[in-house]
Design an enzyme around this catalytic site. Structure first.
Site, PDB file in Angstrom:
ATOM      1  N   LYS A  30      15.167  14.485  19.395  1.00 35.98           N
ATOM      2  CA  LYS A  30      15.813  13.655  19.656  1.00 35.98           C
ATOM      3  C   LYS A  30      14.463  13.055  20.329  1.00 35.98           C
ATOM      4  CE  LYS A  30      18.459  15.084  23.276  1.00 35.98           C
ATOM      5  NZ  LYS A  30      18.135  16.433  22.970  1.00 35.98           N
ATOM      6  N   ARG A 105      24.909  12.213  28.982  1.00 36.06           N
ATOM      7  CA  ARG A 105      24.880  13.697  29.293  1.00 36.06           C
ATOM      8  C   ARG A 105      25.779  14.110  29.820  1.00 36.06           C
ATOM      9  NH1 ARG A 105      18.862  15.224  28.513  1.00 36.06           N
ATOM     10  NH2 ARG A 105      18.731  17.591  27.909  1.00 36.06           N
ATOM     11  N   ARG A 177       6.364  23.000  28.246  1.00 34.27           N
ATOM     12  CA  ARG A 177       7.352  22.732  29.282  1.00 34.27           C
ATOM     13  C   ARG A 177       7.856  23.885  29.701  1.00 34.27           C
ATOM     14  NH1 ARG A 177      11.040  17.668  26.632  1.00 34.27           N
ATOM     15  NH2 ARG A 177      12.564  19.521  28.304  1.00 34.27           N
ATOM     16  N   ARG A 188      20.079  26.222  28.916  1.00 34.93           N
ATOM     17  CA  ARG A 188      20.316  24.806  28.564  1.00 34.93           C
ATOM     18  C   ARG A 188      20.757  24.848  27.224  1.00 34.93           C
ATOM     19  NH1 ARG A 188      14.054  23.299  27.139  1.00 34.93           N
ATOM     20  NH2 ARG A 188      14.979  21.762  26.454  1.00 34.93           N
TER      21      ARG A 188
HETATM   22  P1  AP5 Z   1      11.797  17.533  20.058  1.00 35.83           P
HETATM   23  O1  AP5 Z   1      11.858  16.086  19.894  1.00 35.83           O
HETATM   24  O2  AP5 Z   1      10.639  17.572  21.427  1.00 35.83           O
HETATM   25  O3  AP5 Z   1      13.424  17.925  20.486  1.00 35.83           O
HETATM   26  P2  AP5 Z   1      14.269  17.344  21.521  1.00 35.83           P
HETATM   27  O4  AP5 Z   1      15.437  17.628  21.273  1.00 35.83           O
HETATM   28  O5  AP5 Z   1      14.004  16.075  22.260  1.00 35.83           O
HETATM   29  O6  AP5 Z   1      14.702  18.202  22.938  1.00 35.83           O
HETATM   30  P3  AP5 Z   1      13.983  18.472  24.719  1.00 35.83           P
HETATM   31  O7  AP5 Z   1      14.384  19.943  25.102  1.00 35.83           O
HETATM   32  O8  AP5 Z   1      13.589  17.650  24.967  1.00 35.83           O
HETATM   33  O9  AP5 Z   1      15.300  18.049  24.605  1.00 35.83           O
HETATM   34  P4  AP5 Z   1      16.652  17.915  26.289  1.00 35.83           P
HETATM   35  O10 AP5 Z   1      17.455  17.179  25.999  1.00 35.83           O
HETATM   36  O11 AP5 Z   1      16.571  19.617  26.760  1.00 35.83           O
HETATM   37  O12 AP5 Z   1      15.325  17.440  26.810  1.00 35.83           O
HETATM   38  P5  AP5 Z   1      15.488  16.785  28.287  1.00 35.83           P
HETATM   39  O13 AP5 Z   1      13.485  16.414  28.233  1.00 35.83           O
HETATM   40  O14 AP5 Z   1      15.868  15.520  27.961  1.00 35.83           O
HETATM   41  O15 AP5 Z   1      11.445  18.604  18.812  1.00 35.83           O
HETATM   42  C1  AP5 Z   1      11.385  19.717  19.416  1.00 35.83           C
HETATM   43  C2  AP5 Z   1      10.391  20.823  18.951  1.00 35.83           C
HETATM   44  O16 AP5 Z   1      11.045  20.554  17.381  1.00 35.83           O
HETATM   45  C3  AP5 Z   1       9.215  20.075  18.930  1.00 35.83           C
HETATM   46  O17 AP5 Z   1       7.932  21.377  18.547  1.00 35.83           O
HETATM   47  C4  AP5 Z   1       9.311  19.043  17.595  1.00 35.83           C
HETATM   48  O18 AP5 Z   1       8.064  19.687  17.041  1.00 35.83           O
HETATM   49  C5  AP5 Z   1       9.754  20.233  16.864  1.00 35.83           C
HETATM   50  N1  AP5 Z   1      10.821  18.855  15.150  1.00 35.83           N
HETATM   51  C6  AP5 Z   1      11.278  17.577  16.179  1.00 35.83           C
HETATM   52  N2  AP5 Z   1      12.296  18.049  14.781  1.00 35.83           N
HETATM   53  C7  AP5 Z   1      11.476  18.495  14.046  1.00 35.83           C
HETATM   54  C8  AP5 Z   1      12.337  18.826  12.819  1.00 35.83           C
HETATM   55  N3  AP5 Z   1      12.948  17.790  11.742  1.00 35.83           N
HETATM   56  N4  AP5 Z   1      11.873  19.625  11.774  1.00 35.83           N
HETATM   57  C9  AP5 Z   1      10.853  20.538  12.595  1.00 35.83           C
HETATM   58  N5  AP5 Z   1      10.591  20.759  13.992  1.00 35.83           N
HETATM   59  C10 AP5 Z   1      10.974  19.957  14.285  1.00 35.83           C
HETATM   60  O19 AP5 Z   1      15.927  17.338  30.066  1.00 35.83           O
HETATM   61  C11 AP5 Z   1      14.735  18.675  30.346  1.00 35.83           C
HETATM   62  C12 AP5 Z   1      15.974  18.977  31.592  1.00 35.83           C
HETATM   63  O20 AP5 Z   1      16.099  17.526  32.061  1.00 35.83           O
HETATM   64  C13 AP5 Z   1      17.489  18.975  31.362  1.00 35.83           C
HETATM   65  O21 AP5 Z   1      17.901  20.036  31.114  1.00 35.83           O
HETATM   66  C14 AP5 Z   1      17.813  18.326  32.778  1.00 35.83           C
HETATM   67  O22 AP5 Z   1      17.961  19.215  33.764  1.00 35.83           O
HETATM   68  C15 AP5 Z   1      17.272  17.348  33.176  1.00 35.83           C
HETATM   69  N6  AP5 Z   1      17.568  15.767  32.941  1.00 35.83           N
HETATM   70  C16 AP5 Z   1      17.766  15.299  31.801  1.00 35.83           C
HETATM   71  N7  AP5 Z   1      18.113  13.693  31.274  1.00 35.83           N
HETATM   72  C17 AP5 Z   1      19.326  14.808  32.318  1.00 35.83           C
HETATM   73  C18 AP5 Z   1      20.620  13.482  32.227  1.00 35.83           C
HETATM   74  N8  AP5 Z   1      20.443  12.857  31.191  1.00 35.83           N
HETATM   75  N9  AP5 Z   1      21.136  14.106  32.935  1.00 35.83           N
HETATM   76  C19 AP5 Z   1      21.166  15.239  33.318  1.00 35.83           C
HETATM   77  N10 AP5 Z   1      19.763  16.242  33.789  1.00 35.83           N
HETATM   78  C20 AP5 Z   1      19.047  15.398  32.743  1.00 35.83           C
END
Ligand code: AP5
Length: 233
Positions: A30, A105, A177, A188
């Site tokens: 994402k 979410r 991270r 997660r």
């Molecule tokens: P990446 O693009 O970083 O993946 P992502 O889907 O963004 O993954 P996240 O882990 O950031 O999502 P998340 O939702 O858990 O984290 P967030 O920061 O929102 O890609 C991942 C890897 O794969 C990278 O190395 C990339 O290079 C590679 N890649 C990408 N596309 C690829 C492809 N097509 N092929 C091969 N490789 C690829 O949330 C973190 C924490 O914050 C949560 O756990 C929660 O505690 C809190 N939080 C955030 N938002 C909320 C909310 N709305 N409500 C409550 N808590 C929240």
């Protein structure tokens, strides 16, 4: 890092005038795609995860509250998230639309957002669902590295920087991270399955959901996402 969109193509920018929502499990891609789409349309990339990490880095009261929850892989309380998002989208750079990455979410967040978008006169959102086999996610998550200054996303296995540990774009240090440790990935994914995955059915019922095969290459996923956004009604 959330990018504040400096409009690159005025026509694209004015056409968007809506929220694009990226829905999918941790590691599905994402953030990678949100950076790309936000650059293309010149609109802000609103990552609630990045916003929370900024609060943590600055040790704000909110950051201190959120830090242990994030490190355990739990969702942060809706009340905290809604306040952050409400403040952010009041900024003038959000007036043409934005790309949400990691929000909404929960069912409560989705309902709240629907009302807010109506109040602000935006078109119906486009919701892109990143569909992927969970077995692929561990490698993506544990291999991820982020630029400490610009937020560019890399992967030591599949999308490595030219020089290990250094960002190609701005020379910044690449970091991991704290919640990308293997032992936090399970909670997660479980949180996603219980609280966030049901939103796919919610947005499908509303006729707003479009699926993307997130197991494909970054470039192929980008093409599909651009097509969805370009042709959205
Ligand atoms: P990446 O693009 O970083 O993946 P992502 O889907 O963004 O993954 P996240 O882990 O950031 O999502 P998340 O939702 O858990 O984290 P967030 O920061 O929102 O890609 C991942 C890897 O794969 C990278 O190395 C990339 O290079 C590679 N890649 C990408 N596309 C690829 C492809 N097509 N092929 C091969 N490789 C690829 O949330 C973190 C924490 O914050 C949560 O756990 C929660 O505690 C809190 N939080 C955030 N938002 C909320 C909310 N709305 N409500 C409550 N808590 C929240």
């Amino acid at each position: 890092m959330p990018t504040s969109g400096a409009g690159q193509d005025a026509k694209l920018l004015q056409k968007l005038h809506r929220a694009v929502i990226f829905l999918g499990p941790p590691g599905a891609g994402k953030g990678t795609q949100a950076q790309e789409l936000a650059r293309k349309y010149g609109v802000p990339h609103l990552s609630t995860g990045d916003m929370l990490r900024e609060h943590i880095a600055k040790s704000t009261p909110l950051g201190l509250l959120a830090k242990p929850m994030m490190e355990r892989g739990e969702l942060v309380a809706d009340s905290i998230i809604l306040k952050i998002v409400a403040d952010r989208i009041e900024s003038p750079d959000c007036s043409f639309g934005f790309v949400f990455d990691g929000f909404p979410r929960t069912a409560a967040q989705a309902q709240w957002l629907g009302e807010l978008l109506k109040q602000h006169g935006f078109k119906q959102p486009v919701v892109v669902h990143f569909a992927i086999d969970p077995a692929l996610l561990l490698r993506r998550i544990t291999g991820r590295r982020l630029c400490k200054t610009g937020g560019e996303i890399y992967n030591i296995y599949d999308r490595a920087p030219k020089v290990p540990g250094i960002c190609d774009a701005d020379g910044g240090e690449l970091i991991q991270r704290p919640d990308d440790r293997e032992e936090v990935v399970g909670p997660r994914l479980e949180g996603y399955r219980k609280l966030t995955a049901p939103l796919t059915a919610y947005y499908r019922r509303l006729g707003r959901l479009q699926d993307v095969d997130a197991a494909k290459s970054v470039e192929e996923v980008t093409q599909r996402v651009l097509e969805i956004v370009r042709t959205a009604r």
